[in-house]
Scaffold this motif. Sequence first.
Motif, PDB file in Angstrom:
ATOM      1  N   THR A   1      25.144  31.871  33.971  1.00 56.34           N
ATOM      2  CA  THR A   1      25.574  33.274  34.038  1.00 56.34           C
ATOM      3  C   THR A   1      26.944  33.402  34.696  1.00 56.34           C
ATOM      4  OG1 THR A   1      24.393  33.469  36.129  1.00 56.34           O
ATOM      5  CG2 THR A   1      23.210  34.144  34.137  1.00 56.34           C
ATOM      6  N   ASP A   2      27.525  34.596  34.542  1.00 57.70           N
ATOM      7  CA  ASP A   2      28.810  34.915  35.202  1.00 57.70           C
ATOM      8  C   ASP A   2      29.881  33.880  34.855  1.00 57.70           C
ATOM      9  OD1 ASP A   2      30.511  36.366  36.748  1.00 57.70           O
ATOM     10  OD2 ASP A   2      29.493  35.988  38.661  1.00 57.70           O
ATOM     11  N   THR A   3      29.937  33.515  33.587  1.00 57.79           N
ATOM     12  CA  THR A   3      30.878  32.468  33.159  1.00 57.79           C
ATOM     13  C   THR A   3      32.301  33.014  33.067  1.00 57.79           C
ATOM     14  OG1 THR A   3      30.455  33.020  30.850  1.00 57.79           O
ATOM     15  CG2 THR A   3      29.155  31.212  31.796  1.00 57.79           C
ATOM     16  N   VAL A   4      33.245  32.097  33.093  1.00 55.99           N
ATOM     17  CA  VAL A   4      34.653  32.451  32.873  1.00 55.99           C
ATOM     18  C   VAL A   4      34.853  32.659  31.369  1.00 55.99           C
ATOM     19  CG1 VAL A   4      36.937  31.372  32.805  1.00 55.99           C
ATOM     20  CG2 VAL A   4      35.634  31.377  34.928  1.00 55.99           C
ATOM     21  N   GLN A   5      35.470  33.793  31.003  1.00 55.65           N
ATOM     22  CA  GLN A   5      35.661  34.075  29.575  1.00 55.65           C
ATOM     23  C   GLN A   5      37.006  33.559  29.067  1.00 55.65           C
ATOM     24  OE1 GLN A   5      33.915  37.599  27.791  1.00 55.65           O
ATOM     25  NE2 GLN A   5      33.880  38.521  29.814  1.00 55.65           N
ATOM     26  N   TYR A   6      38.007  33.575  29.952  1.00 55.20           N
ATOM     27  CA  TYR A   6      39.326  33.020  29.610  1.00 55.20           C
ATOM     28  C   TYR A   6      39.930  32.493  30.894  1.00 55.20           C
ATOM     29  CZ  TYR A   6      39.290  38.135  29.906  1.00 55.20           C
ATOM     30  OH  TYR A   6      38.976  39.423  30.230  1.00 55.20           O
ATOM     31  N   ARG A   7      40.874  31.577  30.754  1.00 55.06           N
ATOM     32  CA  ARG A   7      41.358  30.858  31.934  1.00 55.06           C
ATOM     33  C   ARG A   7      42.099  31.755  32.921  1.00 55.06           C
ATOM     34  NH1 ARG A   7      38.144  27.146  31.199  1.00 55.06           N
ATOM     35  NH2 ARG A   7      38.580  25.462  29.756  1.00 55.06           N
ATOM     36  N   ASN A   8      42.910  32.683  32.379  1.00 53.85           N
ATOM     37  CA  ASN A   8      43.766  33.453  33.271  1.00 53.85           C
ATOM     38  C   ASN A   8      43.436  34.938  33.150  1.00 53.85           C
ATOM     39  OD1 ASN A   8      45.769  34.686  34.699  1.00 53.85           O
ATOM     40  ND2 ASN A   8      47.430  33.400  33.880  1.00 53.85           N
ATOM     41  N   TYR A   9      42.794  35.478  34.180  1.00 56.66           N
ATOM     42  CA  TYR A   9      42.363  36.876  34.123  1.00 56.66           C
ATOM     43  C   TYR A   9      43.529  37.848  34.292  1.00 56.66           C
ATOM     44  CZ  TYR A   9      37.429  36.057  33.436  1.00 56.66           C
ATOM     45  OH  TYR A   9      36.218  35.718  32.861  1.00 56.66           O
ATOM     46  N   ASP A  10      44.742  37.324  34.559  1.00 55.83           N
ATOM     47  CA  ASP A  10      45.921  38.202  34.625  1.00 55.83           C
ATOM     48  C   ASP A  10      46.527  38.430  33.240  1.00 55.83           C
ATOM     49  OD1 ASP A  10      45.730  38.308  37.366  1.00 55.83           O
ATOM     50  OD2 ASP A  10      46.943  36.495  37.641  1.00 55.83           O
ATOM     51  N   THR A  11      46.209  37.563  32.294  1.00 57.03           N
ATOM     52  CA  THR A  11      46.849  37.623  30.968  1.00 57.03           C
ATOM     53  C   THR A  11      46.125  38.570  30.018  1.00 57.03           C
ATOM     54  OG1 THR A  11      47.295  35.285  31.340  1.00 57.03           O
ATOM     55  CG2 THR A  11      47.794  36.111  29.148  1.00 57.03           C
ATOM     56  N   TYR A  12      44.840  38.841  30.309  1.00 59.26           N
ATOM     57  CA  TYR A  12      44.044  39.686  29.411  1.00 59.26           C
ATOM     58  C   TYR A  12      43.560  40.917  30.163  1.00 59.26           C
ATOM     59  CZ  TYR A  12      43.949  35.432  26.612  1.00 59.26           C
ATOM     60  OH  TYR A  12      44.311  34.330  25.893  1.00 59.26           O
ATOM     61  N   GLU A  13      43.266  41.957  29.426  1.00 55.14           N
ATOM     62  CA  GLU A  13      42.738  43.177  30.037  1.00 55.14           C
ATOM     63  C   GLU A  13      41.428  42.832  30.735  1.00 55.14           C
ATOM     64  OE1 GLU A  13      42.991  46.794  27.589  1.00 55.14           O
ATOM     65  OE2 GLU A  13      40.850  46.940  28.006  1.00 55.14           O
ATOM     66  N   SER A  14      41.402  42.948  32.056  1.00 55.62           N
ATOM     67  CA  SER A  14      40.256  42.416  32.813  1.00 55.62           C
ATOM     68  C   SER A  14      39.862  43.298  33.994  1.00 55.62           C
ATOM     69  CB  SER A  14      40.600  41.018  33.356  1.00 55.62           C
ATOM     70  OG  SER A  14      40.959  40.143  32.338  1.00 55.62           O
ATOM     71  N   ALA A  15      40.236  44.583  33.943  1.00 51.98           N
ATOM     72  CA  ALA A  15      40.010  45.428  35.120  1.00 51.98           C
ATOM     73  C   ALA A  15      38.532  45.447  35.549  1.00 51.98           C
ATOM     74  CB  ALA A  15      40.492  46.845  34.828  1.00 51.98           C
ATOM     75  N   LYS A  16      37.636  45.221  34.597  1.00 53.39           N
ATOM     76  CA  LYS A  16      36.202  45.239  34.928  1.00 53.39           C
ATOM     77  C   LYS A  16      35.773  44.025  35.746  1.00 53.39           C
ATOM     78  CE  LYS A  16      33.244  46.180  31.465  1.00 53.39           C
ATOM     79  NZ  LYS A  16      32.763  46.228  30.063  1.00 53.39           N
ATOM     80  N   PHE A  17      36.605  42.989  35.747  1.00 52.97           N
ATOM     81  CA  PHE A  17      36.192  41.724  36.353  1.00 52.97           C
ATOM     82  C   PHE A  17      37.093  41.346  37.523  1.00 52.97           C
ATOM     83  CE2 PHE A  17      35.500  41.305  31.668  1.00 52.97           C
ATOM     84  CZ  PHE A  17      34.136  41.541  31.699  1.00 52.97           C
ATOM     85  N   ASP A  18      36.545  40.572  38.429  1.00 56.24           N
ATOM     86  CA  ASP A  18      37.314  40.022  39.545  1.00 56.24           C
ATOM     87  C   ASP A  18      37.717  38.590  39.167  1.00 56.24           C
ATOM     88  OD1 ASP A  18      38.153  38.747  41.836  1.00 56.24           O
ATOM     89  OD2 ASP A  18      36.658  39.711  43.144  1.00 56.24           O
ATOM     90  N   GLY A  19      38.951  38.430  38.742  1.00 53.87           N
ATOM     91  CA  GLY A  19      39.435  37.131  38.266  1.00 53.87           C
ATOM     92  C   GLY A  19      39.292  36.020  39.291  1.00 53.87           C
ATOM     93  N   ASN A  20      39.539  36.360  40.574  1.00 53.64           N
ATOM     94  CA  ASN A  20      39.431  35.319  41.611  1.00 53.64           C
ATOM     95  C   ASN A  20      37.974  34.880  41.791  1.00 53.64           C
ATOM     96  OD1 ASN A  20      42.155  35.221  42.153  1.00 53.64           O
ATOM     97  ND2 ASN A  20      42.029  36.940  43.611  1.00 53.64           N
ATOM     98  N   ALA A  21      37.087  35.870  41.726  1.00 49.95           N
ATOM     99  CA  ALA A  21      35.656  35.529  41.861  1.00 49.95           C
ATOM    100  C   ALA A  21      35.212  34.669  40.682  1.00 49.95           C
ATOM    101  CB  ALA A  21      34.824  36.804  41.949  1.00 49.95           C
ATOM    102  N   LYS A  22      35.714  34.994  39.496  1.00 51.60           N
ATOM    103  CA  LYS A  22      35.368  34.202  38.307  1.00 51.60           C
ATOM    104  C   LYS A  22      35.867  32.764  38.472  1.00 51.60           C
ATOM    105  CE  LYS A  22      33.370  36.872  35.100  1.00 51.60           C
ATOM    106  NZ  LYS A  22      32.058  36.552  34.519  1.00 51.60           N
ATOM    107  N   LYS A  23      37.121  32.643  38.959  1.00 54.09           N
ATOM    108  CA  LYS A  23      37.713  31.314  39.135  1.00 54.09           C
ATOM    109  C   LYS A  23      36.872  30.503  40.147  1.00 54.09           C
ATOM    110  CE  LYS A  23      42.280  29.298  40.079  1.00 54.09           C
ATOM    111  NZ  LYS A  23      42.209  28.722  41.420  1.00 54.09           N
TER     112      LYS A  23
END
Length: 218
Positions: free
Chosen positions: A169-191
Amino acid sequence: MRIMAFNGSPRTRDWNTVSLLEHALKGAEAEGAETEMVHLYDLQFSGCISCFSCKRIGRKQTGVCAVQDDLSDVLKRVAKADALILGSPIYYGTETASMRAFIERLCFPYNSYAEDGHCDFGRTIPTAMVYTMNIPEEMIETYGYTPHFNLTKRILSTHFGPCEMLLATDTVQYRNYDTYESAKFDGNAKKARRETAFPADCARAFELGKRMAMPLAG
Ligand SMILES: Cc1cc2nc3c(=O)[nH]c(=O)nc-3n(C[C@H](O)[C@H](O)[C@H](O)COP(=O)(O)O)c2cc1C
């Protein structure tokens, strides 16, 4: 002992589902199994076309899907396999379209319409479903995924043999959460999750693969 894994993700390198399947196959190989990975998105095939050739009275063979496409040879190898591991990302609460099509073609020819409802596969082999998904584990019930997971588990159990389920669960969907529309997600937490939780998921997949290579009790 021949173990086949089926990757139902369109992503065939490094990503979540394929990585878990690779770990499962490595676990199986550690127990001496021969393994094969099939990337469903590399194949051109359809789901069941409802031709009912596999139910025809007087048919020469049982368990054989009449549709001829890239899945035909794969299904011939399934007939001789000793364990099956199906892996899929969750798309809109279920397996990907390719994995659904594969399950139809895999299972329906073995699904006898005889009164006793027996299964034409004729052997009992271990099976597993490996699911990866964006939502965190605690949201699975809220999103209502469990009945669907259990349904697929029952389908594999009744056609082939006992089915284990591994959920990542809670997998990374793409490598860089700054490059894609990601406001719903916490990129650092995903990383962070990719660096800590995912290796643990891979270790669980390795152990699952080892179990799949063991003879079934009884
Ligand atoms: C079209 C699409 C639909 C998705 N739907 C869901 C969903 O309903 N629930 C969920 O938790 N994740 C969903 N996801 C996220 C993927 O299941 C998740 O990122 C998965 O780990 C991707 O696997 P992969 O890296 O092997 O391709 C979706 C992704 C895509 C591209």
